[in-house]
Design a protein around this motif. Structure first.
Motif, PDB file in Angstrom:
ATOM      1  N   ASN A  12      17.444  47.554  43.671  1.00 31.00           N
ATOM      2  CA  ASN A  12      17.787  47.385  45.086  1.00 31.00           C
ATOM      3  C   ASN A  12      16.708  47.976  45.986  1.00 31.00           C
ATOM      4  OD1 ASN A  12      20.177  45.968  44.777  1.00 31.00           O
ATOM      5  ND2 ASN A  12      21.427  47.807  44.700  1.00 31.00           N
ATOM      6  N   LEU A  13      16.179  49.130  45.604  1.00 26.62           N
ATOM      7  CA  LEU A  13      15.134  49.769  46.389  1.00 26.62           C
ATOM      8  C   LEU A  13      13.873  48.899  46.412  1.00 26.62           C
ATOM      9  CD1 LEU A  13      14.211  52.176  48.054  1.00 26.62           C
ATOM     10  CD2 LEU A  13      13.572  53.322  45.916  1.00 26.62           C
ATOM     11  N   ALA A  14      13.508  48.347  45.274  1.00 24.74           N
ATOM     12  CA  ALA A  14      12.327  47.480  45.208  1.00 24.74           C
ATOM     13  C   ALA A  14      12.520  46.235  46.074  1.00 24.74           C
ATOM     14  CB  ALA A  14      12.048  47.080  43.757  1.00 24.74           C
ATOM     15  N   GLU A  15      13.730  45.674  46.054  1.00 23.22           N
ATOM     16  CA  GLU A  15      14.009  44.497  46.884  1.00 23.22           C
ATOM     17  C   GLU A  15      13.925  44.842  48.368  1.00 23.22           C
ATOM     18  OE1 GLU A  15      17.372  41.005  47.501  1.00 23.22           O
ATOM     19  OE2 GLU A  15      17.623  42.446  45.876  1.00 23.22           O
ATOM     20  N   LEU A  16      14.464  46.007  48.735  1.00 26.21           N
ATOM     21  CA  LEU A  16      14.389  46.445  50.132  1.00 26.21           C
ATOM     22  C   LEU A  16      12.936  46.662  50.546  1.00 26.21           C
ATOM     23  CD1 LEU A  16      15.739  47.288  52.751  1.00 26.21           C
ATOM     24  CD2 LEU A  16      16.001  49.592  51.798  1.00 26.21           C
ATOM     25  N   GLU A  17      12.137  47.268  49.689  1.00 29.13           N
ATOM     26  CA  GLU A  17      10.725  47.484  50.005  1.00 29.13           C
ATOM     27  C   GLU A  17       9.995  46.157  50.195  1.00 29.13           C
ATOM     28  OE1 GLU A  17       9.636  49.914  46.654  1.00 29.13           O
ATOM     29  OE2 GLU A  17      10.027  51.772  47.757  1.00 29.13           O
ATOM     30  N   GLU A  18      10.337  45.149  49.391  1.00 28.90           N
ATOM     31  CA  GLU A  18       9.710  43.829  49.524  1.00 28.90           C
ATOM     32  C   GLU A  18      10.094  43.185  50.859  1.00 28.90           C
ATOM     33  OE1 GLU A  18       7.443  40.569  49.010  1.00 28.90           O
ATOM     34  OE2 GLU A  18       7.367  42.430  47.872  1.00 28.90           O
ATOM     35  N   ILE A  19      11.347  43.333  51.255  1.00 30.98           N
ATOM     36  CA  ILE A  19      11.802  42.801  52.542  1.00 30.98           C
ATOM     37  C   ILE A  19      11.041  43.473  53.679  1.00 30.98           C
ATOM     38  CG2 ILE A  19      13.756  42.770  54.148  1.00 30.98           C
ATOM     39  CD1 ILE A  19      15.554  42.282  51.652  1.00 30.98           C
ATOM     40  N   VAL A  20      10.893  44.784  53.610  1.00 29.81           N
ATOM     41  CA  VAL A  20      10.161  45.520  54.648  1.00 29.81           C
ATOM     42  C   VAL A  20       8.715  45.032  54.723  1.00 29.81           C
ATOM     43  CG1 VAL A  20       9.279  47.792  55.313  1.00 29.81           C
ATOM     44  CG2 VAL A  20      11.659  47.546  54.574  1.00 29.81           C
ATOM     45  N   GLN A  38      19.047  41.123  57.701  1.00 31.50           N
ATOM     46  CA  GLN A  38      20.454  41.305  57.333  1.00 31.50           C
ATOM     47  C   GLN A  38      20.588  41.729  55.870  1.00 31.50           C
ATOM     48  OE1 GLN A  38      21.895  37.441  58.558  1.00 31.50           O
ATOM     49  NE2 GLN A  38      22.775  38.280  60.445  1.00 31.50           N
ATOM     50  N   LYS A  39      19.827  41.080  54.983  1.00 32.54           N
ATOM     51  CA  LYS A  39      19.853  41.471  53.569  1.00 32.54           C
ATOM     52  C   LYS A  39      19.389  42.913  53.413  1.00 32.54           C
ATOM     53  CE  LYS A  39      17.818  37.580  51.829  1.00 32.54           C
ATOM     54  NZ  LYS A  39      17.026  36.859  50.823  1.00 32.54           N
TER      55      LYS A  39
END
Length: 74
Positions: A12-20, A38-39
């Motif tokens: 989840n953290l890696a996905e959030l970092e990619e979104i950022v 939103q994600k």
């Protein structure tokens, strides 16, 4: 119906970092940026909850004097 497994904290953290990264780059269409934002907010809330749960578990395990308490999960 198969139960959906939750992703690991690190995933989840890696996905959030990619979104950022995507949003900071600025090469995302407005509609996609809103969707990604939103994600990201949902992931952020999930990560905060996981960290709070982990902290609560550690508080139960570690005594005030720093010694460990035997914790059987109940």
């Amino acid at each position: 119906m198969a139960k959906v497994e939750e992703k690991k904290f690190e995933d989840n953290l890696a996905e959030l970092e990619e979104i950022v990264r995507k949003l900071e780059n600025g090469d995302v269409a407005l509609e996609d940026a809103i969707s990604e934002f939103q994600k990201g907010m949902i992931l952020s809330e999930s990560l905060k909850k996981t960290l709070a749960d982990a902290e609560n578990t550690l508080v139960k395990i570690v005594q005030k004097d720093g010694s460990l308490e035997v914790f059987d999960g109940e």
